[in-house]
Design a protein around this motif. Structure first.
Motif, mmCIF file in Angstrom:
data_model
loop_
_atom_site.group_PDB
_atom_site.id
_atom_site.type_symbol
_atom_site.label_atom_id
_atom_site.label_comp_id
_atom_site.label_asym_id
_atom_site.label_seq_id
_atom_site.Cartn_x
_atom_site.Cartn_y
_atom_site.Cartn_z
ATOM 1 N N THR A 166 -27.209 -12.690 48.384
ATOM 2 C CA THR A 166 -26.379 -11.822 49.212
ATOM 3 C C THR A 166 -27.125 -11.425 50.486
ATOM 4 O O THR A 166 -28.307 -11.060 50.439
ATOM 5 C CB THR A 166 -25.988 -10.551 48.433
ATOM 6 O OG1 THR A 166 -25.199 -10.925 47.311
ATOM 7 C CG2 THR A 166 -25.198 -9.587 49.299
ATOM 8 N N ILE A 167 -26.415 -11.503 51.601
ATOM 9 C CA ILE A 167 -26.941 -11.113 52.912
ATOM 10 C C ILE A 167 -26.137 -9.912 53.400
ATOM 11 O O ILE A 167 -24.904 -9.939 53.414
ATOM 12 C CB ILE A 167 -26.826 -12.260 53.934
ATOM 13 C CG1 ILE A 167 -27.518 -13.535 53.419
ATOM 14 C CG2 ILE A 167 -27.362 -11.818 55.290
ATOM 15 C CD1 ILE A 167 -29.014 -13.430 53.258
ATOM 16 N N VAL A 168 -26.822 -8.859 53.806
ATOM 17 C CA VAL A 168 -26.153 -7.645 54.285
ATOM 18 C C VAL A 168 -26.237 -7.589 55.813
ATOM 19 O O VAL A 168 -27.311 -7.824 56.385
ATOM 20 C CB VAL A 168 -26.797 -6.381 53.671
ATOM 21 C CG1 VAL A 168 -26.144 -5.114 54.224
ATOM 22 C CG2 VAL A 168 -26.677 -6.417 52.152
ATOM 23 N N HIS A 169 -25.112 -7.291 56.447
ATOM 24 C CA HIS A 169 -25.088 -7.212 57.919
ATOM 25 C C HIS A 169 -24.362 -5.950 58.357
ATOM 26 O O HIS A 169 -23.596 -5.365 57.593
ATOM 27 C CB HIS A 169 -24.421 -8.446 58.523
ATOM 28 C CG HIS A 169 -22.985 -8.619 58.121
ATOM 29 N ND1 HIS A 169 -21.951 -7.929 58.725
ATOM 30 C CD2 HIS A 169 -22.408 -9.379 57.151
ATOM 31 C CE1 HIS A 169 -20.802 -8.272 58.161
ATOM 32 N NE2 HIS A 169 -21.055 -9.152 57.195
ATOM 33 N N ASP A 170 -24.587 -5.538 59.592
ATOM 34 C CA ASP A 170 -23.889 -4.358 60.105
ATOM 35 C C ASP A 170 -22.574 -4.779 60.771
ATOM 36 O O ASP A 170 -22.292 -5.975 60.891
ATOM 37 C CB ASP A 170 -24.806 -3.535 61.019
ATOM 38 C CG ASP A 170 -25.023 -4.162 62.399
ATOM 39 O OD1 ASP A 170 -24.295 -5.092 62.777
ATOM 40 O OD2 ASP A 170 -25.932 -3.700 63.113
ATOM 41 N N PRO A 171 -21.734 -3.810 61.194
ATOM 42 C CA PRO A 171 -20.385 -4.156 61.662
ATOM 43 C C PRO A 171 -20.296 -4.573 63.125
ATOM 44 O O PRO A 171 -19.201 -4.847 63.604
ATOM 45 C CB PRO A 171 -19.587 -2.858 61.455
ATOM 46 C CG PRO A 171 -20.496 -1.906 60.783
ATOM 47 C CD PRO A 171 -21.879 -2.364 61.057
ATOM 48 N N ARG A 172 -21.395 -4.606 63.848
ATOM 49 C CA ARG A 172 -21.301 -4.807 65.291
ATOM 50 C C ARG A 172 -20.774 -6.195 65.643
ATOM 51 O O ARG A 172 -19.700 -6.342 66.212
ATOM 52 C CB ARG A 172 -22.665 -4.538 65.929
ATOM 53 C CG ARG A 172 -22.926 -3.055 66.107
ATOM 54 C CD ARG A 172 -24.331 -2.752 66.578
ATOM 55 N NE ARG A 172 -25.189 -2.414 65.465
ATOM 56 C CZ ARG A 172 -26.296 -1.686 65.570
ATOM 57 N NH1 ARG A 172 -26.672 -1.245 66.748
ATOM 58 N NH2 ARG A 172 -27.021 -1.411 64.520
ATOM 59 N N ARG A 176 -27.636 -1.572 46.340
ATOM 60 C CA ARG A 176 -26.410 -1.627 45.525
ATOM 61 C C ARG A 176 -26.007 -3.065 45.232
ATOM 62 O O ARG A 176 -25.585 -3.384 44.113
ATOM 63 C CB ARG A 176 -25.280 -0.879 46.239
ATOM 64 C CG ARG A 176 -23.934 -0.944 45.530
ATOM 65 C CD ARG A 176 -22.944 0.056 46.120
ATOM 66 N NE ARG A 176 -22.870 -0.027 47.561
ATOM 67 C CZ ARG A 176 -22.132 -0.908 48.233
ATOM 68 N NH1 ARG A 176 -21.426 -1.822 47.565
ATOM 69 N NH2 ARG A 176 -22.093 -0.900 49.556
ATOM 70 N N VAL A 177 -26.111 -3.945 46.236
ATOM 71 C CA VAL A 177 -25.675 -5.335 46.051
ATOM 72 C C VAL A 177 -26.846 -6.276 45.789
ATOM 73 O O VAL A 177 -26.657 -7.474 45.660
ATOM 74 C CB VAL A 177 -24.863 -5.824 47.274
ATOM 75 C CG1 VAL A 177 -23.654 -4.928 47.513
ATOM 76 C CG2 VAL A 177 -25.729 -5.906 48.538
ATOM 77 N N LYS A 178 -28.066 -5.703 45.752
ATOM 78 C CA LYS A 178 -29.291 -6.487 45.528
ATOM 79 C C LYS A 178 -29.448 -7.604 46.569
ATOM 80 O O LYS A 178 -29.813 -8.751 46.245
ATOM 81 C CB LYS A 178 -29.327 -7.054 44.106
ATOM 82 C CG LYS A 178 -29.427 -5.977 43.028
ATOM 83 C CD LYS A 178 -29.490 -6.576 41.629
ATOM 84 C CE LYS A 178 -29.782 -5.512 40.581
ATOM 85 N NZ LYS A 178 -28.826 -4.391 40.579
ATOM 86 N N GLY A 179 -29.164 -7.270 47.811
ATOM 87 C CA GLY A 179 -29.285 -8.250 48.886
ATOM 88 C C GLY A 179 -30.717 -8.706 49.079
ATOM 89 O O GLY A 179 -31.651 -7.901 49.071
ATOM 90 N N ILE A 180 -30.904 -9.997 49.264
ATOM 91 C CA ILE A 180 -32.250 -10.519 49.475
ATOM 92 C C ILE A 180 -32.738 -10.213 50.880
ATOM 93 O O ILE A 180 -33.938 -10.030 51.124
ATOM 94 C CB ILE A 180 -32.303 -12.040 49.201
ATOM 95 C CG1 ILE A 180 -33.753 -12.519 49.155
ATOM 96 C CG2 ILE A 180 -31.491 -12.828 50.238
ATOM 97 C CD1 ILE A 180 -33.922 -13.933 48.670
#
Length: 319
Positions: free
Chosen positions: A143-149, A181-185
């Motif tokens: 999982t990759i987490v990104h911001d909303p921009r 929470r999502v265990k993003g790498i």
């Protein structure tokens, strides 16, 4: 000094933490695989050299160093590489030295910024894409987490490589919460904050450039070549700060005007408006009377400029 005697006294011991910290940074890359690049670094008289001076001893690179001594009076200007004028000494040095890469840190070095081999500033957006690709090629299905921009590029890379993109409200507290929470790498904000699961879900200004050097070594390409396709496929405006008096009113008016015909309205952080081939995000600053504007298109720089002017003109008309 009139204290009671404690029945059980504690122990005092000394621990050298810097060596462990350096070992942690180096664990993210294969130093033996790295080529001897010439890299220009600029700490802006911030704190980066406390770590960098030890880290560089383990690396095969030739460094040209600018403003590395910590100095709270900041004789060469505020250490904020987001500002073009703060990047100029680094750009000039990369070009004059014919260096392979330029790196600048902010004052507390939790962010790093990149100048490519041609002296061009690389937007944080494309660095997110590059690092997301790096992790997903090594760790399938993560999982990759990104911001909303801006995130179309990141989403595309995740879908192509079998990763899962997750959107998070911007800001380090929100990013870390989402990462856990999502265990993003790996997770990132386009403002050059990069978060790593194996770094206690925290952001680091040292790990990203080490990974970039490894990618350059592995692929035999300079940074400008590595991000060229992303820049063409998803041109972006970069972050533009607009001074306003009433950010809540402006965000509501923008949502009212542009939300009607949009394919998606995203309220996770400010207002995000999405159409088929262009989208933008408008979010208020937590600390200043500013709203931050970001826009991207699907391969259409002319549309980017037209819509950027249109939206910003509308915002200014509300003041």
């Amino acid at each position: 000094g009139n204290f009671l005697e404690c029945g059980k006294k504690g122990n005092l011991f000394h621990k050298e933490i810097l060596s462990d910290y350096i070992a942690s940074l180096l664990s993210f890359v294969d130093v033996k695989a790295m080529k001897p690049f010439h890299i220009v670094v600029n700490a802006g008289n911030g704190c980066a050299n406390i770590a960098f001076s030890e880290l560089k001893k383990h690396l095969p690179f030739h460094f040209t160093e600018l403003y590395m001594d910590p100095d709270g009076s900041f004789p060469h200007g505020v250490p904020n590489p987001m500002l073009e004028e703060c990047r100029k000494p680094l750009v000039d040095a990369v070009l004059s030295e014919k260096a392979d890469l330029g790196i600048a840190w902010d004052g507390d070095f939790d962010r790093c910024f990149f100048i490519d081999e041609k002296g061009h500033f690389v937007e944080g957006y494309y660095m997110v894409g590059l690092l997301a690709e790096y992790f997903l090629k090594r760790h399938k299905g993560e999982t990759i987490v990104h911001d909303p921009r801006v995130f179309w590029c990141t989403e595309k890379i995740c879908h192509e490589l079998g990763g899962k993109p997750v959107e998070s409200k911007g800001g380090h507290a929100f990013m870390k919460e989402t990462m856990r929470r999502v265990k993003g790498i790996y997770g990132a904000e386009n403002s050059a904050h990069h978060f790593f699961r194996d770094f206690s879900y925290c952001d680091s200004g040292m790990i990203p450039w080490l990974i970039v050097a490894e990618i350059m070594s592995e692929k035999g390409k300079h940074l400008g070549e590595l991000v060229e396709e992303m820049e063409e496929e998803f041109p972006c405006s970069g972050e533009i700060n607009l001074t306003v008096k009433n950010s809540d009113f402006i965000l509501e008016q923008v949502k009212e005007k542009y939300g009607k015909g949009a394919s998606r309205v995203d309220l996770i952080d400010g207002v995000g408006i999405e159409y088929d081939n262009w989208r933008f995000n408008l979010r208020p600053s937590n600390t200043e009377p500013l709203i931050r504007f970001n826009m991207e298109t699907k391969g259409d720089r002319k549309l980017l400029e037209e819509k950027k002017k249109e939206v910003m003109d509308f915002i200014h008309s509300l003041e």
